[in-house]
Design a protein around this motif. Structure first.
Motif, PDB file in Angstrom:
ATOM      1  N   HIS A   6      -2.013 -13.392   3.831  1.00  0.00           N
ATOM      2  CA  HIS A   6      -2.050 -13.359   2.362  1.00  0.00           C
ATOM      3  C   HIS A   6      -1.573 -14.675   1.762  1.00  0.00           C
ATOM      4  O   HIS A   6      -0.890 -15.467   2.429  1.00  0.00           O
ATOM      5  CB  HIS A   6      -1.178 -12.217   1.831  1.00  0.00           C
TER       6      HIS A   6
ATOM      7  N   SER B 223     -10.259  -2.520  -4.909  1.00  0.00           N
ATOM      8  CA  SER B 223      -9.506  -2.872  -3.700  1.00  0.00           C
ATOM      9  C   SER B 223      -8.617  -1.717  -3.263  1.00  0.00           C
ATOM     10  O   SER B 223      -8.518  -1.421  -2.067  1.00  0.00           O
ATOM     11  CB  SER B 223      -8.649  -4.117  -3.950  1.00  0.00           C
TER      12      SER B 223
ATOM     13  N   ASN C 173      -3.340  -8.602  -4.814  1.00  0.00           N
ATOM     14  CA  ASN C 173      -4.243  -8.588  -3.663  1.00  0.00           C
ATOM     15  C   ASN C 173      -3.812  -9.676  -2.681  1.00  0.00           C
ATOM     16  O   ASN C 173      -2.828 -10.385  -2.913  1.00  0.00           O
ATOM     17  CB  ASN C 173      -5.701  -8.759  -4.094  1.00  0.00           C
ATOM     18  N   LYS C 174      -4.536  -9.827  -1.600  1.00  0.00           N
ATOM     19  CA  LYS C 174      -4.130 -10.794  -0.580  1.00  0.00           C
ATOM     20  C   LYS C 174      -4.256 -12.236  -1.056  1.00  0.00           C
ATOM     21  O   LYS C 174      -3.745 -13.158  -0.419  1.00  0.00           O
ATOM     22  CB  LYS C 174      -4.930 -10.591   0.706  1.00  0.00           C
TER      23      LYS C 174
ATOM     24  N   ASP D 206       0.820  -1.205   0.000  1.00  0.00           N
ATOM     25  CA  ASP D 206       0.000   0.000   0.000  1.00  0.00           C
ATOM     26  C   ASP D 206       0.858   1.261   0.000  1.00  0.00           C
ATOM     27  O   ASP D 206       0.514   2.263  -0.635  1.00  0.00           O
ATOM     28  CB  ASP D 206      -0.946  -0.005   1.201  1.00  0.00           C
TER      29      ASP D 206
ATOM     30  N   VAL E 231      -2.963  -0.148 -11.448  1.00  0.00           N
ATOM     31  CA  VAL E 231      -3.280  -1.560 -11.174  1.00  0.00           C
ATOM     32  C   VAL E 231      -2.959  -2.446 -12.383  1.00  0.00           C
ATOM     33  O   VAL E 231      -2.850  -3.669 -12.244  1.00  0.00           O
ATOM     34  CB  VAL E 231      -4.753  -1.738 -10.746  1.00  0.00           C
TER      35      VAL E 231
ATOM     36  N   ILE F 196      -4.264  -6.868  -8.155  1.00  0.00           N
ATOM     37  CA  ILE F 196      -5.180  -6.073  -7.348  1.00  0.00           C
ATOM     38  C   ILE F 196      -6.110  -5.271  -8.260  1.00  0.00           C
ATOM     39  O   ILE F 196      -5.730  -4.879  -9.366  1.00  0.00           O
ATOM     40  CB  ILE F 196      -4.401  -5.136  -6.394  1.00  0.00           C
TER      41      ILE F 196
END
Length: 261
Positions: free
Chosen positions: A209, A231, A221-222, A139, A157, A227
């Motif tokens: 994750h 999200s 993403n996790k 992040d 993304v 991602i």
């Protein structure tokens, strides 16, 4: 009922119940199908639009898109009014509970332009990410890229490993109309992205994750897959709430702030 059927249902309501003029009905139809098109192609990037996923942040991104495409203020105000009426109808029909445009105040005064923020606010927001964790590091890298490069959310993304020239701190971006451009980024942003890319956690499955599933994508993403814009938006809102800057900053604010710093 899907999004397009909701549009036709609303148009039928305007025509039969409200008895609006043909000219007004035509404008509503044009505006709503344009909104649908941009949601599918630029913002949500999904053929089937889930009404529950349309938030005030989605609306802000759409309004910013209109400004960037040089739509006239009068046209933007009309489209905004159309969309607001559409969501009011959906509330009346009990299809949704909240009108996402109700949270956007004074559109005429703000003209839907993103707020600008100062350097201290940017750093305060960035520090909300716990860079000692794998997902927090991701992040932080995303925020650093927004601030450093001015990329659109959809472009960020979509980034692949091959788009990142690590030695020169350059990004190869395919933007609107598949136009290619080279975007320089700061060493700070580059270092954070590389730290995230080469983190040993990336190839581990943990309680927080999964391991890397998509070998091309930079940001995962996790679940280990690329991602989504949604999200990033959700995570951004979470950090805003934590920072106390909620309602003052949007992802576009960071993007546009680079012109003033």
């Amino acid at each position: 009922m899907d999004f397009e059927k909701n549009i036709f249902s609303f148009l039928h309501y305007l025509n039969v119940i409200k008895n609006v003029s043909k000219h007004t009905l035509r404008n509503y139809k044009i505006d709503l199908f344009h909104f649908q098109k941009i949601l599918i192609e630029k913002i949500l990037k999904e053929e089937k639009i889930n009404l529950a996923l349309i938030t005030k942040w989605t609306i802000r991104e759409y309004l910013t898109f209109l400004h960037e495409e040089k739509f006239k203020t009068r046209s933007i105000m009309r489209k905004t009014s159309t969309i607001k009426s559409f969501f009011r109808y959906l509330i009346k029909e009990k299809k949704i509970k909240i009108n996402p445009l109700d949270d956007i105040e004074s559109l005429k005064r703000e003209k839907a332009l993103p707020n600008f923020i100062n350097y201290e606010q940017v750093m305060h927001l960035f520090n909300m990410c716990d860079a000692d964790t794998y997902l927090g590091l991701r992040d932080r890298a995303i925020m650093e890229l927004f601030y450093s490069s001015g990329l659109r959310l959809s472009e960020l993304v979509s980034l692949n490993r091959e788009d990142f020239d690590e030695s020169s701190n350059l990004l190869n971006i395919f933007g609107k109309g598949k136009k290619q451009r080279i975007v320089p980024i700061t060493k700070t942003a580059s270092d954070v992205v590389k730290k995230y890319l080469y983190s040993s956690e990336r190839n581990k499955k943990t309680e927080e994750h999964y391991d890397e599933m998509d070998k091309k994508a930079i940001f995962l993403n996790k679940w280990g897959k690329r991602i989504s814009s949604r999200s990033v938006d959700r995570n951004f809102k979470r950090y805003l709430l934590k920072s106390g800057l909620y309602e003052k900053i949007t992802p576009h604010a960071i993007r546009h702030t680079i012109a003033t710093h």
